[in-house]
Design a protein around this motif. Structure first.
Motif, short mmCIF file in Angstrom:
data_model
loop_
_atom_site.label_atom_id
_atom_site.label_comp_id
_atom_site.label_asym_id
_atom_site.label_seq_id
_atom_site.Cartn_x
_atom_site.Cartn_y
_atom_site.Cartn_z
N ASP B 529 0.85 -1.18 0.00
CA ASP B 529 0.00 0.00 0.00
C ASP B 529 0.89 1.24 0.00
O ASP B 529 1.91 1.28 0.67
N PRO B 530 0.52 2.25 -0.73
CA PRO B 530 1.40 3.40 -0.90
C PRO B 530 1.63 4.20 0.37
O PRO B 530 2.66 4.84 0.53
N VAL B 531 0.67 4.15 1.29
CA VAL B 531 0.80 4.96 2.50
C VAL B 531 2.02 4.54 3.31
O VAL B 531 2.78 5.35 3.82
N SER B 532 2.23 3.23 3.41
CA SER B 532 3.37 2.76 4.20
C SER B 532 4.68 3.21 3.59
O SER B 532 5.58 3.66 4.30
N THR B 612 11.07 0.36 -8.48
CA THR B 612 11.22 1.81 -8.58
C THR B 612 9.86 2.46 -8.39
O THR B 612 8.83 1.82 -8.38
N LEU B 613 9.92 3.74 -8.32
CA LEU B 613 8.69 4.48 -8.04
C LEU B 613 7.62 4.21 -9.09
O LEU B 613 6.43 4.17 -8.81
N ILE B 614 8.09 4.05 -10.32
CA ILE B 614 7.10 3.87 -11.38
C ILE B 614 6.52 2.48 -11.34
O ILE B 614 5.35 2.26 -11.62
N ARG B 615 7.41 1.54 -10.97
CA ARG B 615 6.94 0.16 -11.10
C ARG B 615 6.59 -0.49 -9.77
O ARG B 615 6.23 -1.64 -9.74
N HIS B 616 6.73 0.25 -8.68
CA HIS B 616 6.47 -0.34 -7.36
C HIS B 616 5.02 -0.84 -7.29
O HIS B 616 4.11 -0.11 -7.67
N PRO B 617 4.80 -2.03 -6.80
CA PRO B 617 3.43 -2.55 -6.69
C PRO B 617 2.51 -1.65 -5.88
O PRO B 617 1.31 -1.62 -6.10
N ALA B 618 3.09 -0.92 -4.96
CA ALA B 618 2.26 -0.05 -4.15
C ALA B 618 1.67 1.10 -4.96
O ALA B 618 0.58 1.58 -4.64
#
Lengths: 353, 658
Positions: B529-532, B612-618
């Motif tokens: 999840d992106p928040v973490s 990376t930021l673009i490909r991160h599952p989050a």
């Protein structure tokens, strides 16, 4: 960051610092000074003694007035523990007596039912029993008596004692007693004898006047075993006549076992349980355990019932009897202080702080 | 409610028969009365309407039957009703019913002085044969010494001659005799049964009253009121857990000590507002039972100011006793249930401790004992709330007292318990740090927190305790996350904790920096999840700022942050950047090294760039959003831009995401 700068701006005068440090003292040292500071868990374990002094037969009438001793023996007492009393003054006992009797009368008028069920007039006697206290830290014992007289009775009719109570502290833990501030008087053991309603009234008066709290004491089976051992050990000097123990076995339905032993036999068993290298005048917990185990194995051999599965409920000898629910009866004044000392320990163990 | 308002404003001059509106309103009020009890204004209005017989005789009886008060009965209502009684138009049976009603609810009348002032009027009814027993009972309850008059005694004796030696007359006479023995000269039997003297009237209200009272006491609020409420004696039902009841506020018994000062003392119970407190600050007298102060914020303000040792000790004894009796020594079967009273009591205790911003030491010692026997679910929010107020525990005993029992409870508990424990420990840490930052301002770094104890809590001791706590939470978090499969709820609480920890140097002036363990760092970095991920980045930023500030100030001050900490931070930082930005996740030389054969097995293209930021599952959600909203042509156009504008494109992307 903000709070840091704001506190910097406040004047750092000595008075403020002084006040702050005093504040720390009052909050913390109260906790530290009393018995259970940070090390509360450990301290409780340390408090339970593993060895006791052998009770010496003392003619207690040497120290205590024999009439007062007669008041204490041969009554069945209910036990409670009391937190320290605030501003209890020994010089004001007469005032306290008057206040308590006025309180009882007013409570009665407000409709509190008193089991004696009669129109009664109460007179309260609060007195000091000098001589029972063992150490310097022990406070003197207080004896409360409630006498009654019927309202419309003739003037010379005798007053009957309807209730008596004893507030005592015998050989209490010195460190604990020393740590209390001087305004507090610690009399942790309350023994009451009489109707429950009067006990409740006296307790509520004490609560209101001295800001203390009450709670019941259960004499644990370990302490009952101590009493059994201590009383048995007194047999050479004073004949205990019998040792009676009562167990409750958790079967369906629950079974009560009463085990009565001849004093000579039980004395021999106790003597053999005493360790050879043990000190002459002190008793160890292992000795007590092996003594009780001896009794239990003997019972098992005959009846095939293991008493250690149940719990010890009652111990009685000619010197006195004690029940698990917090009832005690002392029939002989000789070893009274030992018993009271053990009970004071039980009461102190229940102190909340 | 609305019906009652309508009723109150309604003029009851309309006739009874066939009055539908009256009937409907009556039914509504009846239902209210029988379920929840009626408030005082309604009682007085209804009693007035009933006794004035405006609606006739039958509704009067009906109204009396459901006239059950919820809280108190205003005495004016009774006085007015007695006035109506004097008019003499009411049927005898209704009068009897009314008297029975007064006797049943006698305890709930708010004050009896007006009733005492009309003692003479009530006394006059004694001559009525049917009313005599009830009047005698009522007089028995109301009599005071001044009411005993010779003519009244004579009247009673005359009645006795007429009616015989009735028990109710005898009782009233004996009460008179107790007050004024010289006026009552007849011989009275010395045996008089108190309880049997007045017949237990058959009261139709008792059962309903009990039910209502039980329901109502469960709804008491738990916030601290500003004024000190004197406990009214109406709720005299015997409660099973008497020790949790706050004692009523009584002023200390006046003693005739020779050393009393002549200034007037102001008893605390008369205090009603803060300005009053300020005016009388120097002469306030503490009550006889300290436990009664627990619910009132005014009293606590005063207590905080006065700093009286014995007052605190008394309060702690009472509090400790109440907690021990309720939770530790309880012998009730089924355990100490979480009845509403215990809940209410604990909530009150927590709000008191919040108000004072400090815990009581009796609570502390109780909690250490209770944690060992707690099952983790009984009154969990309250117990954890109390736990967070524990003051700094020396590191020598913190393990045994606090950590051991918590560990045992933690590993076998639910996810919610784990989260609550982490939150509680976070609160505890915050309170310790705040306390330290407030109290160590004047004395410089090496403070002795309390020089009277054998345990000197110096600054280093304090730092040890804080370090122990942070490491402990780190261990709990690591194992907890593993057990719960890196649940994002638990992760968010853990990251909360580390948000507190990362700022210890800058925010709280404590020269201590502790990095999160790997068991927390990696799950947060690779979270779904992106928040973490975002919070982890924020925490790392704060760590960097703290460490730079520490390094800068280290030359000037005594403290020292070990290079181990810096190394750890650098490692984490390197890993983070290489993962999120540089696409160098699994390259040799990074902290995480995975064999490239193993990576090839996973069939993920470009594994080093997979987080990376673009490909991160989050951040897949954001990426998807981006593709949905930005048309494909413009992306294509952007891709053709020269390299310098690639950063601008990245910037756009970030702006879009935030």
């Amino acid at each position: 960051m903000a709070e840091r700068s704001s506190t910097m701006k406040t004047p750092l005068n000595k008075a403020l610092a002084q006040r702050r440090s005093k504040r720390r003292y009052s909050r913390r040292s109260c906790g530290e000074g009393t018995y259970l500071g940070y090390t509360s868990g450990r301290q409780t374990v340390l408090k339970i003694p593993t060895s006791r002094k052998k009770p010496k037969s003392r003619d207690i009438t040497n120290q205590v007035d024999p009439d007062q001793v007669a008041l204490l023996v041969k009554k069945e007492w209910h036990l409670s523990y009391v937190t320290p009393l605030y501003q209890f003054r020994y010089t004001m006992l007469k005032t306290y007596s008057k206040e308590l009797s006025a309180f009882l009368v007013s409570e009665k008028q407000q409709g509190q039912t008193i089991e004696t069920g009669q129109e009664l007039c109460f007179k309260v006697n609060i007195s000091v029993v000098l001589g029972l206290a063992e150490t310097n830290q022990d406070a003197e014992t207080i004896y409360i008596q409630i006498l009654s007289k019927q309202v419309f009775a003739a003037k010379d009719e005798a007053q009957k004692v309807v209730w008596s109570g004893l507030l005592t502290c015998i050989n209490g833990d010195v460190d604990y007693l020393r740590s209390l501030p001087p305004e507090f008087v610690s009399l942790p053991l309350l023994c009451t004898s009489g109707p429950e309603s009067l006990s409740a009234l006296v307790k509520s008066w004490l609560k209101k006047t001295f800001d203390c709290c009450f709670g019941p004491i259960c004499i644990t089976s370990t302490n009952l075993q101590w009493l059994a051992a201590l009383w048995t050990g007194c047999h050479p000097t004073k004949n205990i006549q019998y040792l009676k123990l009562a167990w409750t076995i958790p079967t369906q339905p629950p079974m009560d076992v009463t085990y009565k032993v001849n004093p000579q036999d039980v004395w021999k068993l106790w003597d053999s349980a005493r360790l050879d290298d043990g000190a002459e005048d002190s008793i160890n917990i292992e000795e007590v355990n092996s003594f009780i185990r001896g009794l239990q194995t003997h019972f098992f051999r005959h009846f095939r019932l293991d008493l250690s599965a149940g719990s010890l409920m009652r111990v009685s000898t000619a010197l006195g009897s004690a029940h698990h629910s917090g009832k005690i009866k002392i029939t002989s004044p000789d070893y009274m202080t030992t018993v009271l000392q053990l009970l004071t320990e039980c009461a102190l163990l229940k102190m909340p702080i | 409610r609305i019906a009652k308002e309508r009723w109150l404003s309604w003029n009851a001059g309309t006739p009874w028969m066939g009055n539908d509106v009256l009937e409907r309103n009556l039914v509504l009020v009846e239902r209210m009365g029988l379920t929840r009890g009626l408030p005082p204004e309604v009682i007085s209005t209804m009693l007035d309407y009933a006794m004035s017989l405006r609606m006739g005789g039958a509704p009067c009886v009906r109204v009396l039957k459901f006239l059950i008060p919820a809280t108190v009965v205003p005495q004016e209502a009774i006085v007015r009703a007695v006035a109506w009684l004097c008019v003499g138009k009411i049927a005898i049976s209704t009068q009897v019913l009314f008297l029975k009603w007064v006797l049943t609810f006698f305890d709930m009348i708010d004050s009896k002085d007006h009733l005492r002032s009309i003692y003479g009027f009530i006394f006059n009814f004694v001559t009525e044969e049917h009313l005599c027993p009830y009047i005698c009972h009522l007089l028995y309850l109301l009599t005071r010494k001044e009411c005993v008059r010779p003519f009244r005694v004579r009247k009673l004796l005359d009645l006795q001659a007429k009616l015989g030696r009735q028990p109710f007359l005898l009782h009233l006479l004996s009460l008179y005799k107790v007050f004024c023995p010289e006026l009552v000269t007849t011989a009275l039997p010395s045996k008089l049964r108190v309880s049997g003297g007045f017949k237990n009237h058959v009261t139709p209200w008792k059962g309903v009253l009990n039910a209502i009272q039980k329901r109502n006491t469960g709804q008491v609020t738990s916030d601290i009121r500003l004024t000190i409420g004197v406990k009214d004696g109406s709720n005299s039902r015997k409660r099973k857990c008497n020790h949790l009841q706050l004692p009523s506020l009584n002023s200390a018994v006046q003693r005739n000590l020779s050393s009393t000062n002549s200034r007037k003392v102001f008893p605390l119970e008369q205090l009603h507002s803060f300005p009053e407190l300020l005016d009388n600050l120097h002469r306030i007298e503490l009550p006889s039972q300290m436990g009664s102060l627990l619910g009132s914020s005014l009293a606590l303000c005063y207590l905080d100011y006065v700093q009286d040792d014995s007052a605190f000790l008394r309060l702690n004894f009472w509090l400790g006793h109440a907690l021990h009796e309720e939770f530790l020594f309880c012998s009730r079967e089924g355990g100490s249930g979480c009845s509403s009273e215990t809940l209410h009591f604990l909530n009150r205790l927590i709000s008191t401790q919040n108000f004072l911003q400090e815990g009581f030491f009796s609570t502390e010692s109780f909690l250490y004992k209770f944690l060992n026997v707690w099952d983790g679910s009984l009154l969990r929010p309250q117990i954890l709330g109390l736990l967070s107020h524990i003051p700094v525990v020396p590191s020598s005993c913190i393990h045994q007292l606090l950590f051991e029992p918590l560990m045992q409870l933690f590993f076998s508990s639910t996810l919610f318990f784990k989260c609550s424990v982490i939150e509680c420990l976070n609160d505890m840490l915050l309170k310790w740090l705040t306390w330290h930052s407030v109290y160590s301002v004047e004395d410089g770094l090496d403070i002795s927190l309390n020089s009277h104890t054998p345990m000197n809590m110096t600054l280093s001791g304090f730092m040890d305790s804080v370090m122990e706590l942070v490491l402990f939470v780190g261990r709990l978090a690591t194992v907890g996350l593993q057990l719960e499969g890196c649940s994002s709820l638990l992760l968010s609480f853990v990251l909360d904790f580390y948000e507190t920890v990362c700022d210890m140097f800058l925010k709280f002036e404590l020269p201590l920096v502790v990095m999160p363990p790997v068991g927390v760092f990696y799950p947060a970095l690779f979270a779904t999840d992106p928040v973490s991920v975002d919070r982890l980045c924020f925490i790392m930023c704060r760590y960097k700022q703290n460490l730079t500030a520490a390094k800068f100030q280290q030359q000037e001050h005594v403290f020292h942050i070990s290079s181990q900490t810096y190394r750890e931070f650098n490692r984490y930082q390197l890993l983070m950047v290489s993962t999120l930005w540089n696409s160098r996740l699994f390259q040799p030389g990074m902290a995480v090294e995975v064999d490239h054969n193993l990576l090839a097995l996973s069939k993920v293209p470009e594994p080093s760039a997979s987080f990376t930021l673009i490909r991160h599952p989050a951040f897949v959600g954001y990426a998807l959003d981006f593709h949905l909203k930005v048309p494909f042509q413009s992306i294509h156009a952007i891709m053709l831009l020269p390299q310098a504008n690639f950063c601008q494109w990245f910037d756009n992307f970030f702006l879009f995401c935030s």
